[in-house]
Design an enzyme around this catalytic site. Sequence first.
Site, short mmCIF file in Angstrom:
data_model
loop_
_atom_site.label_atom_id
_atom_site.label_comp_id
_atom_site.label_asym_id
_atom_site.label_seq_id
_atom_site.Cartn_x
_atom_site.Cartn_y
_atom_site.Cartn_z
N TRP A 154 0.85 -1.20 0.00
CA TRP A 154 0.00 0.00 0.00
C TRP A 154 0.87 1.24 0.00
O TRP A 154 2.07 1.14 0.28
CB TRP A 154 -0.91 -0.01 1.25
CG TRP A 154 -2.19 0.75 1.00
CD1 TRP A 154 -2.54 1.97 1.51
CD2 TRP A 154 -3.28 0.33 0.17
NE1 TRP A 154 -3.77 2.34 1.02
CE2 TRP A 154 -4.25 1.36 0.21
CE3 TRP A 154 -3.53 -0.79 -0.61
CZ2 TRP A 154 -5.45 1.28 -0.51
CZ3 TRP A 154 -4.73 -0.86 -1.32
CH2 TRP A 154 -5.66 0.16 -1.26
N ASP A 210 0.21 11.00 0.05
CA ASP A 210 -0.84 12.00 0.23
C ASP A 210 -2.20 11.31 0.39
O ASP A 210 -2.29 10.08 0.38
CB ASP A 210 -0.85 12.99 -0.94
CG ASP A 210 -1.53 12.43 -2.18
OD1 ASP A 210 -1.61 11.18 -2.31
OD2 ASP A 210 -1.97 13.22 -3.02
N GLU A 213 -3.25 8.54 -1.81
CA GLU A 213 -2.46 7.32 -1.63
C GLU A 213 -1.60 6.96 -2.82
O GLU A 213 -1.23 5.81 -3.01
CB GLU A 213 -3.39 6.13 -1.29
CG GLU A 213 -4.48 6.50 -0.30
CD GLU A 213 -5.23 5.30 0.24
OE1 GLU A 213 -6.00 4.71 -0.53
OE2 GLU A 213 -5.05 4.96 1.42
N GLU A 214 -1.29 7.95 -3.64
CA GLU A 214 -0.56 7.63 -4.88
C GLU A 214 0.86 8.17 -4.92
O GLU A 214 1.72 7.56 -5.52
CB GLU A 214 -1.34 8.18 -6.09
CG GLU A 214 -2.67 7.50 -6.30
CD GLU A 214 -3.59 8.28 -7.23
OE1 GLU A 214 -4.58 7.69 -7.68
OE2 GLU A 214 -3.32 9.47 -7.51
N GLU A 437 -18.75 6.60 -4.54
CA GLU A 437 -17.51 7.36 -4.51
C GLU A 437 -17.48 8.38 -5.65
O GLU A 437 -17.09 9.51 -5.47
CB GLU A 437 -16.31 6.41 -4.61
CG GLU A 437 -14.98 7.15 -4.51
CD GLU A 437 -13.78 6.21 -4.59
OE1 GLU A 437 -13.92 5.09 -5.09
OE2 GLU A 437 -12.70 6.62 -4.15
#
Length: 617
Positions: A154, A210, A213-214, A437
């Site tokens: 992750w 950030d 999550e990238e 989402e």
Amino acid sequence: MRLTPLTSVASVLWTGYLTLASPTSKSADLASYILKEGQRSVLGITENLGGKGSKAPGTAAGLFIASPNTANPDYYYTWTRDSALTIKCLIDLFESSGWGYPITHQELEADIRNYISAQAVLQNVSNPSGTLKDGSGLGEPKFEIDLNPFTGSWGRPQRDGPALRATAMITYADWLISHGQGSEASEIMWPIISNDLAYVGQYWNNTGFDLWEEVDGSSFFTLAVQHRALVQGANLAKKLGKSCPACASQAPQILCFLQSFWNGKYITANINLETSRSGIDLNTVLGSIHTFDPEAACDDSTFQPCSARALANHKVYVDSFRSIYKINAGIAKGSAANVGRYPEDVYQGGIHGKYLATLAAAEMLYDALYQWNKIGKLDVTETSLAFFGDFDASVRKGSYSAHSQTFKTLTSAIRTYADGFLTLVQEYTPSNGSLAEQYNRNTSVPLSANDLTWSYASFVTAVQRRASNVPASWGEKSANVVPTTCSASPVTGTYSAVASAFPTSTSCVPATNVVPITFYLIENTFYGENVYMTGNISALGNWNTDNGFPLTANLYTETDNLWFGSVEFISAGTPFEYKYYKFEPNGTVIWESGENRVYVAPTGCPIQPNQHDVWRS
Ligand SMILES: *[C@@H]1O[C@H](CO)[C@@H](O)[C@H](O)[C@H]1NC(C)=O
Ligand SMILES: *[C@@H]1O[C@H](CO)[C@@H](O)[C@H](O)[C@H]1NC(C)=O
Ligand SMILES: *[C@@H]1O[C@H](CO)[C@@H](O)[C@H](O)[C@H]1NC(C)=O
Ligand SMILES: *[C@@H]1O[C@H](CO)[C@@H](O)[C@H](O)[C@H]1NC(C)=O
Ligand SMILES: *[C@@H]1O[C@H](CO)[C@@H](O)[C@H](O)[C@H]1NC(C)=O
Ligand SMILES: *[C@@H]1O[C@H](CO)[C@@H](O)[C@H](O)[C@H]1NC(C)=O
């Protein structure tokens, strides 16, 4: 004022609906949508809460799942960031006096306490980011729903989580102190809060992933919320007579570093990055929203919503989506457009409108409007001129008092602009009120994870700000001065595991006297037909169709033929029989077929049960 008796909530709720039935204008339609979707959103949040929520089976009490979706994408985990933002929304609701949501204050407080207790356990769960011993484990972004670590690969660590969680917990601790329960704040909450504050003080000057999550770097959103958390932490420590060595020393340094994200035109979302992007990103608008202080001036240093920097940034951000989304075709500047995370986004096959993004665009404007009205003036500067120019092409730089025509014209146009974002969300909300989402940028069909907890929380905060219900101040006024030179000398923190937080007995207060039961019935009816229920108890009229309990059609749509009503005053544990019937326009009664239905009012948990039925023809 704050304590709403259990049984009156439902009546407040349904009355709110009734007064807004049959909208006669577009604005009445928006107001009615806001009411219904706000209630749907609070339900959506609690359905995703472990220990009580119907959509979160197997989830530990107090943990929010991100979404009930378990595949493509699998969001059946608990994220520290999403959960902290969601509980902050509930804490602000809990502390506000206005009401009308389908949840009692008593239940809300139990949810808040369960959240805190569960976070105390999570803080000590060793995970791929590290352990609590040196604080490193606090940067882990997500966990399994049974409090186990998530061990897959992750984007980790993510350093906004501890800060957002500290802010949420401090907000509740401040409330306890001002309501004579300071010992709980001091003995139960401070040990948990101080771990998160120590983490921020130690790690703010390290890179991390950030909020999307990238990318690994320094993120505006992360630093902005870290600054806020330390300011609140310093104030809480002072009130409780505790010490937070990093709070006072690191907050100004973070604020200093934050200034470098302003590039003269907009706020750059990430720096210290390997890869390059424009830096135009929802990250920055969320930063302004989540550090909004209702007592603050329009300060550029803290990027307050009404600051010239935040407004210029808002325009650059929204405008960047105008040409790339088909659903934005034909929408002029100064009119609301669908927005997403950032223009270069490729997640889920392309750039899509994100509910929480469109809602954030509205919320920042409502915050700014609140600030201008409170301050009594509005400044148009070189930096913000282009933003204001979208609403009045002839506006000049200057300071406009609340009595001036320019102030009135601009604030009225900006409110219409903000409402426009809500209207877009309304347009893309399916008839059942579920907020996913995203929605497809070309077709507007809901996409990816359904019932996203954070989408619901974003809806609630946006419409609360629209109604001028603002959260408590975080102390921005005493923390907006930027040091003349930036330095970075983070403080190594001390951490300790908390063995027990709030007693879990608060997780559900079992019903002992009366239980409101909400009945939902699916039945296709025509205009003029009305649905009732009756049964062998007095609350249902003792089988007398003249005294039956009327259901309401306020959530009835063509695709979702829903009738519902909340029957109060049924004693806990009472078994009863019931049946639905319809009154025809000519007064004839039509009964549903079949045996009488049987229900037993529960004595245990949950205390506000629902029953879902389908008409038997
Ligand atoms: C650490 O802080 C200094 C001073 O503000 C800044 O120049 C530097 O980029 C920061 N580095 C990280 C990774 O935060
Ligand atoms: C609500 O409607 C959307 C769109 O039709 C659908 O994808 C979703 O599964 C529905 N949610 C529920 C809870 O029925
Ligand atoms: C949206 O439309 C554009 C242009 O027609 C197309 O290239 C893109 O693949 C579409 N994206 C989605 C998600 O449908
Ligand atoms: C915290 O975790 C450590 C390591 O797993 C364990 O030894 C300790 O008992 C835990 N402390 C508490 C209070 O749960
Ligand atoms: C109502 O019906 C239930 C279920 O059949 C029964 O147990 C109960 O005694 C009845 N109550 C009254 C007041 O007749
Ligand atoms: C009343 O209306 C229903 C249909 O809504 C019809 O079936 C019934 O025959 C009517 N009864 C009378 C007495 O007109």
